[in-house]
Motif scaffolding. Sequence first.
Motif, short mmCIF file in Angstrom:
data_model
loop_
_atom_site.label_atom_id
_atom_site.label_comp_id
_atom_site.label_asym_id
_atom_site.label_seq_id
_atom_site.Cartn_x
_atom_site.Cartn_y
_atom_site.Cartn_z
N LEU A 1 -34.17 -70.94 -52.69
CA LEU A 1 -33.41 -70.14 -53.67
C LEU A 1 -33.28 -70.98 -54.93
O LEU A 1 -32.81 -72.12 -54.86
CB LEU A 1 -32.04 -69.77 -53.12
CG LEU A 1 -31.20 -68.82 -53.97
CD1 LEU A 1 -31.86 -67.44 -54.04
CD2 LEU A 1 -29.79 -68.69 -53.41
N PRO A 2 -33.72 -70.48 -56.08
CA PRO A 2 -33.67 -71.30 -57.30
C PRO A 2 -32.26 -71.83 -57.58
O PRO A 2 -31.29 -71.07 -57.62
CB PRO A 2 -34.12 -70.34 -58.40
CG PRO A 2 -34.94 -69.31 -57.68
CD PRO A 2 -34.30 -69.16 -56.33
N ALA A 3 -32.17 -73.13 -57.77
CA ALA A 3 -30.88 -73.78 -58.01
C ALA A 3 -30.21 -73.23 -59.26
O ALA A 3 -28.98 -73.10 -59.30
CB ALA A 3 -31.06 -75.29 -58.12
N GLU A 4 -31.00 -72.88 -60.28
CA GLU A 4 -30.42 -72.35 -61.52
C GLU A 4 -29.71 -71.03 -61.26
O GLU A 4 -28.67 -70.75 -61.84
CB GLU A 4 -31.50 -72.15 -62.59
CG GLU A 4 -32.15 -73.45 -63.04
CD GLU A 4 -33.39 -73.81 -62.20
OE1 GLU A 4 -33.58 -73.26 -61.09
OE2 GLU A 4 -34.16 -74.66 -62.65
N TYR B 1 -20.68 -70.78 -59.31
CA TYR B 1 -19.56 -71.23 -60.14
C TYR B 1 -19.02 -70.13 -61.05
O TYR B 1 -17.83 -70.13 -61.39
CB TYR B 1 -19.93 -72.49 -60.92
CG TYR B 1 -20.01 -73.68 -59.98
CD1 TYR B 1 -18.86 -74.19 -59.38
CD2 TYR B 1 -21.24 -74.24 -59.66
CE1 TYR B 1 -18.93 -75.25 -58.50
CE2 TYR B 1 -21.31 -75.31 -58.78
CZ TYR B 1 -20.16 -75.81 -58.20
OH TYR B 1 -20.23 -76.86 -57.32
N GLY B 2 -19.85 -69.17 -61.43
CA GLY B 2 -19.35 -68.02 -62.18
C GLY B 2 -18.39 -67.19 -61.34
O GLY B 2 -17.32 -66.77 -61.81
N ASP B 3 -18.76 -66.97 -60.08
CA ASP B 3 -17.87 -66.25 -59.17
C ASP B 3 -16.59 -67.05 -58.92
O ASP B 3 -15.49 -66.49 -58.92
CB ASP B 3 -18.55 -65.99 -57.83
CG ASP B 3 -19.38 -64.72 -57.83
OD1 ASP B 3 -19.20 -63.88 -58.71
OD2 ASP B 3 -20.23 -64.57 -56.93
N PHE B 4 -16.75 -68.35 -58.69
CA PHE B 4 -15.59 -69.20 -58.42
C PHE B 4 -14.61 -69.17 -59.59
O PHE B 4 -13.40 -69.00 -59.39
CB PHE B 4 -16.07 -70.62 -58.12
CG PHE B 4 -14.97 -71.57 -57.74
CD1 PHE B 4 -14.21 -71.35 -56.60
CD2 PHE B 4 -14.71 -72.69 -58.50
CE1 PHE B 4 -13.19 -72.23 -56.24
CE2 PHE B 4 -13.70 -73.58 -58.15
CZ PHE B 4 -12.94 -73.35 -57.02
N ALA B 5 -15.12 -69.32 -60.80
CA ALA B 5 -14.25 -69.30 -61.99
C ALA B 5 -13.54 -67.95 -62.11
O ALA B 5 -12.33 -67.90 -62.40
CB ALA B 5 -15.08 -69.59 -63.25
N THR B 6 -14.28 -66.87 -61.88
CA THR B 6 -13.67 -65.53 -61.95
C THR B 6 -12.57 -65.38 -60.91
O THR B 6 -11.49 -64.87 -61.21
CB THR B 6 -14.75 -64.45 -61.76
OG1 THR B 6 -15.77 -64.63 -62.74
CG2 THR B 6 -14.16 -63.05 -61.87
N TYR C 1 -27.91 -61.20 -63.10
CA TYR C 1 -29.01 -60.23 -63.14
C TYR C 1 -30.18 -60.77 -63.97
O TYR C 1 -31.33 -60.65 -63.59
CB TYR C 1 -28.56 -58.88 -63.70
CG TYR C 1 -27.83 -58.00 -62.70
CD1 TYR C 1 -28.32 -57.81 -61.42
CD2 TYR C 1 -26.67 -57.33 -63.06
CE1 TYR C 1 -27.67 -57.00 -60.51
CE2 TYR C 1 -26.00 -56.51 -62.16
CZ TYR C 1 -26.51 -56.36 -60.88
OH TYR C 1 -25.86 -55.55 -59.99
N TYR C 2 -29.86 -61.39 -65.10
CA TYR C 2 -30.89 -62.00 -65.94
C TYR C 2 -31.64 -63.09 -65.17
O TYR C 2 -32.87 -63.12 -65.15
CB TYR C 2 -30.27 -62.57 -67.22
CG TYR C 2 -31.21 -63.47 -67.97
CD1 TYR C 2 -32.28 -62.94 -68.71
CD2 TYR C 2 -31.08 -64.85 -67.92
CE1 TYR C 2 -33.16 -63.77 -69.39
CE2 TYR C 2 -31.95 -65.69 -68.59
CZ TYR C 2 -32.99 -65.14 -69.32
OH TYR C 2 -33.87 -65.97 -69.97
N HIS C 3 -30.87 -63.99 -64.53
CA HIS C 3 -31.51 -65.05 -63.73
C HIS C 3 -32.32 -64.47 -62.58
O HIS C 3 -33.39 -64.98 -62.26
CB HIS C 3 -30.45 -66.02 -63.19
CG HIS C 3 -29.95 -66.99 -64.19
ND1 HIS C 3 -28.75 -67.64 -64.06
CD2 HIS C 3 -30.47 -67.44 -65.37
CE1 HIS C 3 -28.55 -68.44 -65.09
NE2 HIS C 3 -29.57 -68.32 -65.90
N GLY C 4 -31.80 -63.42 -61.97
CA GLY C 4 -32.52 -62.78 -60.88
C GLY C 4 -33.88 -62.27 -61.33
O GLY C 4 -34.88 -62.42 -60.62
N ALA C 5 -33.92 -61.68 -62.51
CA ALA C 5 -35.19 -61.20 -63.06
C ALA C 5 -36.08 -62.37 -63.47
O ALA C 5 -37.28 -62.38 -63.18
CB ALA C 5 -34.94 -60.29 -64.26
#
Length: 174
Positions: free
Chosen positions: A65-68, A75-80, A116-120
């Motif tokens: 799974l890409p680390a990026e 961390y986006g989920d964690f911060a939210t 979503y952007y990273h997923g694409a």
Amino acid sequence: MSPAVIFSIHLVLGYVPWLLCFSAYFWPRLRTMDHVEAQRAIAVLHGFRFFGLVFIVPGVVGSALPAEFATFAAYGDFATGILAILALLTIRLPAVFWPLVIGYNLVGMVDILVDYYHGARFDLPSLSGQLGAAYAIPIIYVPLLMLTHFASLYLLLHSRHKKDRILESGAMSS
């Protein structure tokens, strides 16, 4: 069907039942609730976003799974989640509560959109098996999160306009 096609179908169709459920059950109730209570209900759901850290737990997700993608999603989920929990803890302090509500919604929406952007960008559909146990998060959980972000921000804007109209009508009748 390839796993990439199945994952893409899952991503799109994940929104359909939540939209139907949300419009039939959640939205009518949220619109009639006191604004603080409606925001509290939404914040409780987002308080569980600490769970997104699972994207960086070896053995839960695959090593390919890409680390990026994984790091930003985690961390986006964690911060939210932390911001939502802080909002819940400060509900009796409006000067703190409302900025935290705005904050967790903006951080959460940016997180999902960038994911979503990273997923694409990293072709996540072809790597969807690397999500492991976290596969259900983008399919089942993320659509509800995005819908509730829109609902929360709509309610914030709507309550502001409603208060402005009340103040204006009061000033006109004086």
